[in-house]
Scaffold this active site. Structure first.
Site, PDB file in Angstrom:
ATOM      1  N   HIS A   1      -0.172   4.946   7.057  1.00  0.00           N
ATOM      2  CA  HIS A   1       0.440   5.505   5.851  1.00  0.00           C
ATOM      3  C   HIS A   1       0.792   6.984   6.050  1.00  0.00           C
ATOM      4  CE1 HIS A   1      -2.345   2.219   4.651  1.00  0.00           C
ATOM      5  NE2 HIS A   1      -1.262   1.813   4.022  1.00  0.00           N
TER       6      HIS A   1
ATOM      7  N   ASP B   1      -3.170   8.194   8.168  1.00  0.00           N
ATOM      8  CA  ASP B   1      -4.229   7.385   8.767  1.00  0.00           C
ATOM      9  C   ASP B   1      -3.738   6.439   9.860  1.00  0.00           C
ATOM     10  OD1 ASP B   1      -2.846   5.545   7.277  1.00  0.00           O
ATOM     11  OD2 ASP B   1      -4.464   5.096   5.881  1.00  0.00           O
TER      12      ASP B   1
ATOM     13  N   SER C   1       0.805  -1.228   0.000  1.00  0.00           N
ATOM     14  CA  SER C   1       0.000   0.000   0.000  1.00  0.00           C
ATOM     15  C   SER C   1       0.832   1.269   0.000  1.00  0.00           C
ATOM     16  CB  SER C   1      -0.946   0.016   1.208  1.00  0.00           C
ATOM     17  OG  SER C   1      -0.223  -0.096   2.421  1.00  0.00           O
TER      18      SER C   1
END
Length: 389
Positions: A355, A352, A42
């Site tokens: 990240h 968040d 991610s």
């Protein structure tokens, strides 16, 4: 006497590498990269998981794109800044069929991806897009685009794909392993962590060798960041009773020591793997990028660099042991909570809790592109020439 001779030889070799690296940096001829192919999780997913499963929701993407675009951030990721720095458009996710162009490369990264296969479903935080699958997707992409390019000589669609000879002149970037380390941390005490990390690195090595076998020649390899410094790992967001952790559990920045130690062990073995592959593939350039040190420098100097405390999270609700992740709604203590974003994401390192914000990504990428955190220390624009060192 023998030890002194070996020491002098080692120092001389370092000086020679430094001198050659300086020659590369000062070279007027940067690499003529034709494309970028990225592999990862991610941290560099530009839309794979959003296209395959559930799309991101607001406020993801709000800073730069002003809408969710499949990135786990408020804006651009490090791979986006790398592409722009090299003069390329932002990379399209390989499986995203809407509005995509692969003329200058493709992104195979997918959120939650691991180097090794994990016994988890997508709903348990897993993904089918392991590193092995990503490299297989690349192989398929290379083969199919090659056939299409040769068959459709007069088709306008040829402009949407790399030319066959672009693959050998492409930059191959990697940012994966953090989820493997997290999985190993969760199983501490039930398995040999040292053996697991060695196995993870062996799997990584195998996929890099597979890519070399099909023509990849310039590898830009990120190590793992300080996973123990992710805010969701910190007791400040997980300790409902405000119990003080025992001595040595946290470092001076509030990061979890044993989690960072796992990342350091992975990074050490990853670097050793890169050194071995350099000796094996004399026709390839393999650059090892120390993302751990770069990110930890930012975390250590957050206030000095204009950011709030690194433990603070811009988007989401993480208080008193409750976790409601960015963009979600939930009932906490009988009250409906919307986990929205902060007023100014540019002041935060963490978007968040897991990240980084676009502002933090920009800060990091500005430190790594010039080679300051690379081995050998060459800028990304000249990374193809490091094989000469």
């Amino acid at each position: 006497m023998g030890f002194l001779v070996q020491l002098l030889a080692f120092i001389l070799s370092l000086l020679l590498v430094s001198m050659r690296a300086e020659d590369i940096i000062n070279s007027p001829q940067p690499c003529d990269f034709r494309a970028i192919f990225n592999f990862g999780d991610s941290n560099s997913d530009t839309g794979c998981m959003a296209a395959a499963f559930y799309p991101e929701v607001s406020p993801y993407g709000e800073t730069f794109f002003h809408q969710p675009v499949g990135r786990a951030s408020d804006g651009r990721l490090i791979i986006d800044f790398i592409a722009q720095h090299l003069g390329f458009p932002l990379l399209s996710a390989y499986i995203n069929s809407i509005g995509t162009s692969y003329r200058h490369g493709a992104n195979f990264a997918a959120g939650s991806s691991t180097i090794r296969r994990q016994n988890r479903t997508v709903f348990e935080g897993g993904t089918p897009f392991t590193f092995e699958i990503q490299t297989e997707q690349f192989n398929q992409f290379k083969q199919r685009t090659g056939k299409f390019f040769n068959q459709a000589r007069k088709s306008s669609f040829r402009g949407h794909f790399p030319r066959p000879d672009d693959f050998a002149k492409a930059l191959y970037t990697f940012d994966i392993g953090q989820n493997d380390i997290a999985a190993a941390i969760n199983r501490v005490g039930t398995e040999d962590s040292h053996a697991v990390i060695s196995d993870i690195v062996e799997h990584f090595s195998k996929q890099v060798q597979n890519l070399h076998e099909v023509g990849a020649r310039t590898f830009w390899i990120h190590n793992s960041g300080p996973i123990g410094c992710l805010p969701v790992a910190m007791p400040v967001h997980n300790n409902a009773t405000n119990h003080t952790p025992e001595a040595g559990y946290l470092d001076q920045n509030g990061c979890v020591n044993y989690e960072n130690d796992m990342a350091r062990e992975f990074n050490k073995k990853l670097k050793n793997m890169v050194v071995k592959l350099r000796a094996k593939f004399l026709d390839a350039s393999l650059i090892y990028v120390d993302m751990f040190s770069t990110k930890y420098e930012l975390i250590s100097n957050a206030n000095k660099e204009g950011f709030v405390e690194p433990s603070e999270i811009c988007c989401g609700y993480h208080k008193d042991g409750y976790h409601l992740y960015c963009g979600n709604k939930g009932m906490i203590n009988g009250k409906e909570i919307l986990a929205g974003s902060c007023e100014d994401p540019s002041k935060y390192i963490s978007w968040d809790g897991v990240h980084y914000t676009e502002a933090a990504n920009r800060w990091i990428v500005n430190r790594i592109l010039n080679g300051s955190f690379s081995d050998p220390p060459v800028p990304i624009t000249h990374s193809c020439r490091a094989l000469k060192l």
